[in-house]
Scaffold this active site. Structure first.
Site, PDB file in Angstrom:
ATOM      1  N   SER A 141      16.125   0.750  -4.833  1.00  0.00           N
ATOM      2  CA  SER A 141      16.037   1.911  -4.772  1.00  0.00           C
ATOM      3  C   SER A 141      17.251   2.668  -5.427  1.00  0.00           C
ATOM      4  CB  SER A 141      15.349   2.503  -3.816  1.00  0.00           C
ATOM      5  OG  SER A 141      15.453   3.901  -3.384  1.00  0.00           O
ATOM      6  N   TYR A 154      16.733   3.490   5.874  1.00  0.00           N
ATOM      7  CA  TYR A 154      16.091   3.209   4.636  1.00  0.00           C
ATOM      8  C   TYR A 154      17.396   2.779   3.549  1.00  0.00           C
ATOM      9  CZ  TYR A 154      13.283   3.334   0.390  1.00  0.00           C
ATOM     10  OH  TYR A 154      12.902   3.072  -0.963  1.00  0.00           O
TER      11      TYR A 154
HETATM   12  N1  NAP Z   1       7.846   5.622  -4.391  1.00  0.00           N
HETATM   13  C1  NAP Z   1       9.173   6.125  -4.548  1.00  0.00           C
HETATM   14  O1  NAP Z   1       9.701   7.288  -4.723  1.00  0.00           O
HETATM   15  C2  NAP Z   1      10.303   4.851  -4.484  1.00  0.00           C
HETATM   16  C3  NAP Z   1      11.439   5.150  -4.995  1.00  0.00           C
HETATM   17  C4  NAP Z   1      12.307   3.847  -5.120  1.00  0.00           C
HETATM   18  C5  NAP Z   1      11.668   2.641  -4.564  1.00  0.00           C
HETATM   19  N2  NAP Z   1      10.557   2.609  -4.081  1.00  0.00           N
HETATM   20  C6  NAP Z   1      10.263   1.174  -3.609  1.00  0.00           C
HETATM   21  O2  NAP Z   1       8.907   0.832  -4.135  1.00  0.00           O
HETATM   22  C7  NAP Z   1       8.447  -0.099  -3.299  1.00  0.00           C
HETATM   23  C8  NAP Z   1       6.814   0.442  -3.415  1.00  0.00           C
HETATM   24  O3  NAP Z   1       6.985   1.788  -2.768  1.00  0.00           O
HETATM   25  P1  NAP Z   1       5.483   2.815  -3.181  1.00  0.00           P
HETATM   26  O4  NAP Z   1       6.197   4.304  -3.223  1.00  0.00           O
HETATM   27  O5  NAP Z   1       4.560   2.151  -4.154  1.00  0.00           O
HETATM   28  O6  NAP Z   1       4.896   2.608  -1.866  1.00  0.00           O
HETATM   29  P2  NAP Z   1       3.418   2.726  -1.331  1.00  0.00           P
HETATM   30  O7  NAP Z   1       2.539   3.587  -2.160  1.00  0.00           O
HETATM   31  O8  NAP Z   1       3.390   3.375   0.249  1.00  0.00           O
HETATM   32  O9  NAP Z   1       2.925   1.344  -1.314  1.00  0.00           O
HETATM   33  C9  NAP Z   1       3.498   0.290  -0.473  1.00  0.00           C
HETATM   34  C10 NAP Z   1       2.563  -1.010  -0.829  1.00  0.00           C
HETATM   35  O10 NAP Z   1       3.245  -1.958   0.059  1.00  0.00           O
HETATM   36  C11 NAP Z   1       2.195  -2.479   1.062  1.00  0.00           C
HETATM   37  N3  NAP Z   1       2.920  -2.614   2.256  1.00  0.00           N
HETATM   38  C12 NAP Z   1       3.616  -1.652   3.177  1.00  0.00           C
HETATM   39  N4  NAP Z   1       4.274  -2.073   4.147  1.00  0.00           N
HETATM   40  C13 NAP Z   1       3.514  -3.445   4.182  1.00  0.00           C
HETATM   41  C14 NAP Z   1       3.846  -4.486   5.028  1.00  0.00           C
HETATM   42  N5  NAP Z   1       4.348  -4.363   6.266  1.00  0.00           N
HETATM   43  N6  NAP Z   1       3.148  -5.626   4.841  1.00  0.00           N
HETATM   44  C15 NAP Z   1       2.537  -5.971   3.729  1.00  0.00           C
HETATM   45  N7  NAP Z   1       2.453  -4.916   2.747  1.00  0.00           N
HETATM   46  C16 NAP Z   1       2.846  -3.595   2.881  1.00  0.00           C
HETATM   47  C17 NAP Z   1       1.261  -1.388   0.973  1.00  0.00           C
HETATM   48  O11 NAP Z   1      -0.062  -1.711   1.526  1.00  0.00           O
HETATM   49  P3  NAP Z   1      -0.529  -1.713   3.207  1.00  0.00           P
HETATM   50  O12 NAP Z   1      -0.021  -0.220   3.443  1.00  0.00           O
HETATM   51  O13 NAP Z   1      -2.056  -1.921   2.842  1.00  0.00           O
HETATM   52  O14 NAP Z   1       0.114  -2.754   3.745  1.00  0.00           O
HETATM   53  C18 NAP Z   1       1.003  -1.054  -0.611  1.00  0.00           C
HETATM   54  O15 NAP Z   1       0.559  -1.829  -1.271  1.00  0.00           O
HETATM   55  C19 NAP Z   1       9.047   0.033  -1.954  1.00  0.00           C
HETATM   56  O16 NAP Z   1       9.844  -1.199  -1.597  1.00  0.00           O
HETATM   57  C20 NAP Z   1       9.763   1.313  -2.152  1.00  0.00           C
HETATM   58  O17 NAP Z   1      10.959   1.359  -1.043  1.00  0.00           O
HETATM   59  C21 NAP Z   1       9.842   3.612  -4.122  1.00  0.00           C
END
Ligand code: NAP
Length: 236
Positions: A141, A154
């Site tokens: 990130s 975080y």
């Molecule tokens: N969106 C942003 O702005 C952003 C920016 C920088 C980095 N990121 C990183 O990108 C990655 C994905 O983020 P996102 O925004 O796409 O998140 P999201 O929409 O909340 O999706 C998260 C995914 O991870 C799964 N997940 C979460 N906790 C889990 C656990 N304990 N065990 C197994 N699966 C789990 C969720 O499914 P379940 O809830 O069913 O478990 C879902 O499939 C993360 O690492 C995040 O930190 C995101």
């Protein structure tokens, strides 16, 4: 032969966009998430994209080491011990200041965002070392390189994940295993739902998926080591 990919947290957001992009490019995919119904729904979508692809969802909480080990064993069986790509994507964001956040937030985010990647990689990397080929992609990130405002623990967890990724990159060079760190800024996903901003202010999950496909399609002699990508108007 088509490549076999594992995506943690593949049922929603960035992970789901990566799965859809890679299914379209002919990759076989296994994902995990805690919500099994959402995982299975995605598998049906992937099968529609590529009827001949191998796709499977597994229910697993990556915070729990034992469940990560079970997921690793499941994917080894499913892909008959040939694993080409591991995408450590699952992560959670709990806002807060280090000094004021709820007790236990640091532990939750370190377990979900760092230990999950550490343990799953250790379970699977031996196959890649033995094959002398493979690719690990870690979803870091911008909070891996700046102190993200109101993202105390975080940021700590994502700095650590980038550290893990850099160390792994060095360790894997002799084995011909590639390691990529992706550092996205604000990307539209469930984590941003309810925020009073137009979706167009953020990047799309598909933008990150395209970067992943690019990293996976470079020649054998090139590794995309680290990439930072931000919304056009900058951070939020
Ligand atoms: N969106 C942003 O702005 C952003 C920016 C920088 C980095 N990121 C990183 O990108 C990655 C994905 O983020 P996102 O925004 O796409 O998140 P999201 O929409 O909340 O999706 C998260 C995914 O991870 C799964 N997940 C979460 N906790 C889990 C656990 N304990 N065990 C197994 N699966 C789990 C969720 O499914 P379940 O809830 O069913 O478990 C879902 O499939 C993360 O690492 C995040 O930190 C995101």
């Amino acid at each position: 032969m088509h490549k076999n990919v594992i995506i943690t947290g593949g049922s929603k957001g960035i992970g789901k966009a990566i799965a859809l992009e890679l299914a379209g490019a002919g990759f076989n995919i296994a994902i995990c998430s805690r919500n099994g119904a959402e995982g299975n729904q995605l598998i049906a979508e992937l099968q529609n994209i590529n009827a001949h692809g191998q796709f499977k969802a597994f229910v697993c909480d990556v915070k729990i080491k034992q469940e990560v080990v079970q997921f690793a064993s499941f994917v080894k069986d499913f892909f008959e011990n040939k694993i080409d790509v591991l995408i450590n994507n699952a992560g959670t964001f709990i806002p807060g200041l280090i000094t004021e956040e709820e007790e236990g937030n640091l532990e939750k985010m370190i377990e979900t965002n760092l230990y999950s990647a550490y343990h799953l990689t250790r379970e699977l990397i031996g196959l890649m070392q033995h094959q002398k080929s493979g690719h690990v992609i870690n979803m870091c990130s911008i909070a891996s390189e700046i102190a993200y405002p109101n993202g105390g623990s975080y940021s700590i967890s994502k700095f650590a994940l980038l550290g893990f990724s850099k160390v792994l990159r060095e360790e894997m060079k002799p084995y011909n295993v590639k390691v990529t760190s992706i550092l996205p800024g604000a990307t539209w996903s469930d984590s941003w739902k309810g925020v009073d901003l137009p979706e167009s202010r953020l990047m799309q999950a598909e933008d990150i998926a395209k970067i992943v496909l690019c990293a996976l399609t470079l020649s054998d002699s090139a590794t995309l080591e680290e990439i930072t990508v931000r919304p056009q108007l900058g951070d939020l």
